[in-house]
Design a protein around this motif. Sequence first.
Motif, mmCIF file in Angstrom:
data_model
loop_
_atom_site.group_PDB
_atom_site.id
_atom_site.type_symbol
_atom_site.label_atom_id
_atom_site.label_comp_id
_atom_site.label_asym_id
_atom_site.label_seq_id
_atom_site.Cartn_x
_atom_site.Cartn_y
_atom_site.Cartn_z
ATOM 1 N N THR A 128 -5.726 -10.296 -14.116
ATOM 2 C CA THR A 128 -5.016 -11.506 -13.702
ATOM 3 C C THR A 128 -5.621 -12.074 -12.426
ATOM 4 O OG1 THR A 128 -2.929 -10.777 -14.688
ATOM 5 C CG2 THR A 128 -2.775 -12.422 -12.942
ATOM 6 N N LEU A 129 -5.761 -13.389 -12.387
ATOM 7 C CA LEU A 129 -6.205 -14.075 -11.177
ATOM 8 C C LEU A 129 -4.977 -14.495 -10.383
ATOM 9 C CD1 LEU A 129 -8.446 -15.344 -9.427
ATOM 10 C CD2 LEU A 129 -8.219 -17.417 -10.818
ATOM 11 N N LEU A 130 -4.861 -13.993 -9.169
ATOM 12 C CA LEU A 130 -3.762 -14.332 -8.265
ATOM 13 C C LEU A 130 -4.315 -15.163 -7.113
ATOM 14 C CD1 LEU A 130 -0.856 -14.053 -7.162
ATOM 15 C CD2 LEU A 130 -1.542 -11.854 -6.176
ATOM 16 N N ILE A 131 -3.840 -16.389 -6.991
ATOM 17 C CA ILE A 131 -4.327 -17.309 -5.959
ATOM 18 C C ILE A 131 -3.191 -17.611 -4.994
ATOM 19 C CG2 ILE A 131 -5.305 -19.591 -5.495
ATOM 20 C CD1 ILE A 131 -6.551 -19.555 -8.248
ATOM 21 N N TRP A 132 -3.441 -17.364 -3.722
ATOM 22 C CA TRP A 132 -2.421 -17.623 -2.687
ATOM 23 C C TRP A 132 -3.004 -18.591 -1.660
ATOM 24 C CZ3 TRP A 132 -0.056 -13.613 1.265
ATOM 25 C CH2 TRP A 132 1.070 -14.199 1.870
ATOM 26 N N ASP A 133 -2.443 -19.780 -1.617
ATOM 27 C CA ASP A 133 -2.884 -20.800 -0.660
ATOM 28 C C ASP A 133 -2.131 -20.589 0.650
ATOM 29 O OD1 ASP A 133 -4.004 -22.999 0.537
ATOM 30 O OD2 ASP A 133 -2.748 -24.453 -0.525
ATOM 31 N N CYS A 134 -2.552 -19.584 1.407
ATOM 32 C CA CYS A 134 -1.777 -19.147 2.581
ATOM 33 C C CYS A 134 -2.393 -19.572 3.912
ATOM 34 C CB CYS A 134 -1.594 -17.629 2.562
ATOM 35 S SG CYS A 134 -3.115 -16.665 2.547
ATOM 36 N N LEU A 143 -2.415 -11.461 6.143
ATOM 37 C CA LEU A 143 -1.313 -11.415 5.195
ATOM 38 C C LEU A 143 -1.809 -11.213 3.771
ATOM 39 C CD1 LEU A 143 0.865 -14.335 6.599
ATOM 40 C CD2 LEU A 143 1.262 -11.885 6.865
ATOM 41 N N ALA A 144 -2.908 -11.882 3.438
ATOM 42 C CA ALA A 144 -3.457 -11.752 2.094
ATOM 43 C C ALA A 144 -3.950 -10.335 1.840
ATOM 44 C CB ALA A 144 -4.591 -12.757 1.898
ATOM 45 N N ARG A 145 -4.592 -9.741 2.827
ATOM 46 C CA ARG A 145 -5.089 -8.371 2.653
ATOM 47 C C ARG A 145 -3.942 -7.365 2.592
ATOM 48 N NH1 ARG A 145 -10.268 -7.719 2.072
ATOM 49 N NH2 ARG A 145 -11.521 -9.557 2.491
ATOM 50 N N GLU A 146 -2.874 -7.650 3.310
ATOM 51 C CA GLU A 146 -1.701 -6.780 3.213
ATOM 52 C C GLU A 146 -1.076 -6.880 1.825
ATOM 53 O OE1 GLU A 146 0.837 -7.959 6.392
ATOM 54 O OE2 GLU A 146 -0.255 -6.804 7.918
ATOM 55 N N LEU A 147 -1.032 -8.084 1.275
ATOM 56 C CA LEU A 147 -0.521 -8.257 -0.073
ATOM 57 C C LEU A 147 -1.364 -7.476 -1.077
ATOM 58 C CD1 LEU A 147 1.157 -9.496 -2.334
ATOM 59 C CD2 LEU A 147 -0.260 -11.559 -2.165
#
Length: 207
Positions: A128-134, A143-147
Amino acid sequence: KFEQVQKFQDFLIKSCNAEPQWYGYSSKNPFYVERESVGANLKQLVDQQFEAYSKGKTGEVIALYGPSGSGKSVALANLAYKVFMEKEHPVVFIPGGVPVFSNTSEQFQQLSDLLRMIETRSKKGTCTLLIWDCSSFLDGSKLARELCSNLRNQGRRDVILVYSAYSVNETEKQKNCSLEISRQFFDANEKNRFFEKMERYSGIEKE
């Protein structure tokens, strides 16, 4: 004609201030102007991680970074649309302003449940591709690396995470899994393509 003009105006206004306007990335309404140094390169990074996963490797986190107004949000939306239309990998897009995903938060649990549902409905071995525009968070990269770490701790290695940020550290740059939008403004070719779309879809008559 009027409906398409309205859609074009909405795409320009809402793309960076609201959720993605998906219709603007389609061949029917090709409103998006792809940055020449971004689109193909970002897709290539993602495809490389899909391939790595298919060979049993854990994919790297991919960062798209650059200054405010450089087009990160629309580039991520364009990536999501491209991958979705290929019908090979599920896509989850998280827009800016979404609360932080700590491993004990309700939001993280909801995301985990969604990914689990996707897994049960997809063929075995699907990534799955998960994209977070954070990038709206000053510490978006952290935050992205923690996720990603929280997902890995759940044993979920079937997710490729792509996120946006204003900057990344040198370690992330050296991993070759980051892409920079170094300028805010279009180059000459991008300007020409933008003005062509303005002429065609804006409803403004040339004098």
